[in-house]
Enzyme design. Structure first.
Site, short mmCIF file in Angstrom:
data_model
loop_
_atom_site.label_atom_id
_atom_site.label_comp_id
_atom_site.label_asym_id
_atom_site.label_seq_id
_atom_site.Cartn_x
_atom_site.Cartn_y
_atom_site.Cartn_z
N LEU A 99 96.25 -48.80 -53.21
CA LEU A 99 96.60 -47.50 -53.90
C LEU A 99 98.08 -47.69 -54.53
O LEU A 99 99.02 -48.40 -54.02
CB LEU A 99 97.05 -46.50 -52.69
CG LEU A 99 95.68 -45.97 -52.12
CD1 LEU A 99 95.93 -44.92 -50.97
CD2 LEU A 99 95.09 -44.91 -53.10
N ASP A 100 98.20 -47.32 -55.60
CA ASP A 100 99.48 -47.53 -56.32
C ASP A 100 100.86 -46.46 -55.62
O ASP A 100 100.52 -45.92 -54.74
CB ASP A 100 99.64 -47.06 -57.81
CG ASP A 100 99.11 -45.75 -58.35
OD1 ASP A 100 99.43 -44.70 -57.25
OD2 ASP A 100 98.59 -45.38 -59.18
N ALA A 101 102.01 -46.90 -56.01
CA ALA A 101 103.02 -46.00 -55.29
C ALA A 101 103.01 -44.77 -55.48
O ALA A 101 103.61 -43.93 -54.40
CB ALA A 101 104.35 -46.48 -56.00
N SER A 103 100.56 -42.60 -55.12
CA SER A 103 99.36 -42.21 -54.86
C SER A 103 99.42 -42.14 -52.92
O SER A 103 100.24 -42.98 -52.54
CB SER A 103 97.92 -42.91 -54.99
OG SER A 103 97.76 -42.95 -56.43
N ARG A 238 94.38 -39.86 -62.90
CA ARG A 238 95.38 -39.25 -63.68
C ARG A 238 94.98 -38.88 -64.98
O ARG A 238 95.07 -37.88 -65.64
CB ARG A 238 96.58 -39.95 -63.83
CG ARG A 238 97.21 -40.14 -62.22
CD ARG A 238 98.66 -40.79 -62.37
NE ARG A 238 98.97 -40.94 -60.95
CZ ARG A 238 99.24 -42.15 -60.35
NH1 ARG A 238 98.54 -43.18 -60.87
NH2 ARG A 238 99.57 -42.23 -58.93
#
Length: 348
Positions: A99-101, A103, A238
Site C-alpha cells: 500500500l502506498d503512503a 492509503s 484514484r
C-alpha cells in the site's frame, strides 16, 4: 534454545492495519524491531565452558618454590551476550501486496520461511476489496485531494442513478477483460464451472481488472465506492474515481483509499498499531497455521471422497508428487473460495 522456540512462533503469515500517511517500509521496520526485541530479551543459553590451567597459590600446596597447576572450567566470555551485544540484529520480514503512503488498510506480512508462502500469495490471482472516498467538483494532477488543483466543475446534475449507470458500464468492460485474460475456452465446461463458482481469474499478468464495483454512499459532493480488484494499484483506483467524474461530465478527486480485504485476510484479522507486539503477532500466526491445516485436511478428505466415487484409488501418503499437487491445488481453491465468501460478507 528459548529464542529459537520464540522465533518459530513468528514464522507464518499475518495481517496488520496500515494507517494512512505511513509508508509500508516503516510498518515493516517497526514490526521487525518489536520481534527482534522479543528474541533478544529471551533468556540466554548457558555460556560455553573451556578448560584452562590455573596456578594454585603456593600457600595451599605447602611448597614455597613449586608451581602447581590445576584444570578449571571457565565460561568463554567471547560468546557472552554482554560482550557480543544483541544476538539477533536482523529478521526477514516480507510484505505482500503493498500500500502506498496515502492509503490505509489490510497489509499482509510474513516472517522467516513464510516469505516463500508470501511470494506465492503475492503472485496468486486473489482479489482485494477497497473502499474509495471521492468528492465531485474538482480535478487534481495526481487524482487525490492533496494534489495541485487543475480544474473546478459543477456537480449539481449528478445523481445516484447516473453514478450507478456509469459504474455498471465500467464494470461491464472489465468483465470482458477478465474473460479475455482468464485463458479458458468460454464454450467449455471448465469455464462454466469457474464462472458459476466465482473463481474466474486472469492466469497471466493482466492490467488492473475490476471484478465488482458499486456506490454505497452519495451525499453531494461526497460519495463512496466499493471495488473488488485484481492486479490493481492505489494510483489506478484514484484515477478510477477521476474517470467516474469525467464520465458524469464533471470532475472528481479521491479523498481516501482503504483496503478492506486481501485474499483471505480481512479487517477483522488485521492487527492495529497498538497490537504490533510479539505476543499478538504470534497469536495471529497461530490462527493462520490452523486455517492452513484445516484447509489441507479438507483437501485430502474431499479428493479421497471424489476418487472413491469414481472408482479410483488414491494413496494419500503426503510424500508423493500426486498427493502434494492435490493438496496444493485444493488448498488454493479453498483459499479463493474463502476469499470470495469474505468479500461477499464485506460488500453485502
Amino acid at each position: 534454545m528459548a529464542a529459537l522456540r520464540i522465533f518459530r512462533k513468528f514464522e507464518g503469515l499475518f495481517a496488520v492495519y496500515k494507517p494512512s500517511g505511513v509508508h509500508w517500509k516503516l510498518v515493516r521496520d517497526t514490526i521487525e524491531t518489536n520481534l527482534l526485541k522479543e528474541l533478544n530479551d529471551a533468556p540466554p543459553s548457558a555460556p560455553k565452558l573451556e578448560v584452562r590451567f590455573q596456578a594454585l597459590p603456593s600457600g595451599k600446596t605447602g611448597a614455597a618454590k613449586e608451581l602447581t597447576m590445576a584444570a578449571t572450567q571457565l565460561p568463554v566470555l567471547a560468546t557472552s551476550h554482554h560482550v557480543r551485544g544483541p544476538r539477533y540484529r536482523t529478521l526477514k520480514v516480507g510484505v505482500g501486496h503493498r500500500l502506498d503512503a496515502g492509503s490505509s488498510g489490510v497489509l499482509v506480512l510474513g516472517v522467516g520461511h513464510a516469505n516463500k508462502a508470501l511470494t506465492e500469495f503475492y503472485s496468486s490471482p486473489v482479489t482485494r476489496d477497497y473502499t474509495l472516498e471521492g468528492e465531485f467538483g474538482m480535478a487534481t494532477d495526481d487524482f487525490s485531494d492533496t494534489g495541485r488543483i487543475i480544474e473546478r466543475t459543477t456537480f449539481e446534475h449528478v445523481t445516484l442513478e447516473k453514478i450507478e449507470k456509469i459504474l455498471a458500464m465500467i464494470q461491464g468492460g472489465h468483465q470482458k477483460a477478465l474473460i479475455t485474460y482468464s485463458g479458458v475456452d468460454l464454450q467449455s465446461q471448465e469455464a462454466y464451472e469457474l464462472a458459476s463458482q466465482g473463481m474466474l481469474y486472469p492466469h497471466n499478468k493482466s492490467p488492473p481488472i475490476l471484478v465488482a464495483l458499486r456506490c454505497t454512499r452519495f451525499q453531494p459532493p461526497n460519495f463512496t465506492l466499493e471495488a473488488r480488484c485484481v492486479n490493481e494499484t492505489q494510483r489506478y483506483l484514484r484515477k478510477l474515481v477521476h474517470e467516474v467524474g469525467l464520465e458524469l461530465r464533471s470532475s472528481a478527486v479521491c479523498t481516501g483509499v482503504r483496503r478492506t480485504r486481501d485474499g483471505t485476510f480481512g479487517l477483522q484479522e488485521a492487527l492495529t498499531r497498538q497490537h504490533w507486539t510479539a505476543l499478538d503477532i504470534s497469536r495471529a500466526v497461530k490462527v493462520y497455521r490452523s486455517m492452513v491445516k484445516a484447509l489441507a485436511e479438507t483437501a485430502i478428505t474431499g479428493h479421497a471422497r471424489k476418487d472413491s466415487q469414481t472408482g479410483r484409488q488414491v494413496q494419500n501418503t503426503g510424500t508423493g508428487e500426486h498427493s502434494t499437487s492435490i493438496i496444493t491445488e485444493t488448498v488454493s481453491k479453498q483459499l479463493h473460495s474463502t476469499a470470495k465468501e469474505s468479500a461477499e460478507n464485506t460488500l453485502s
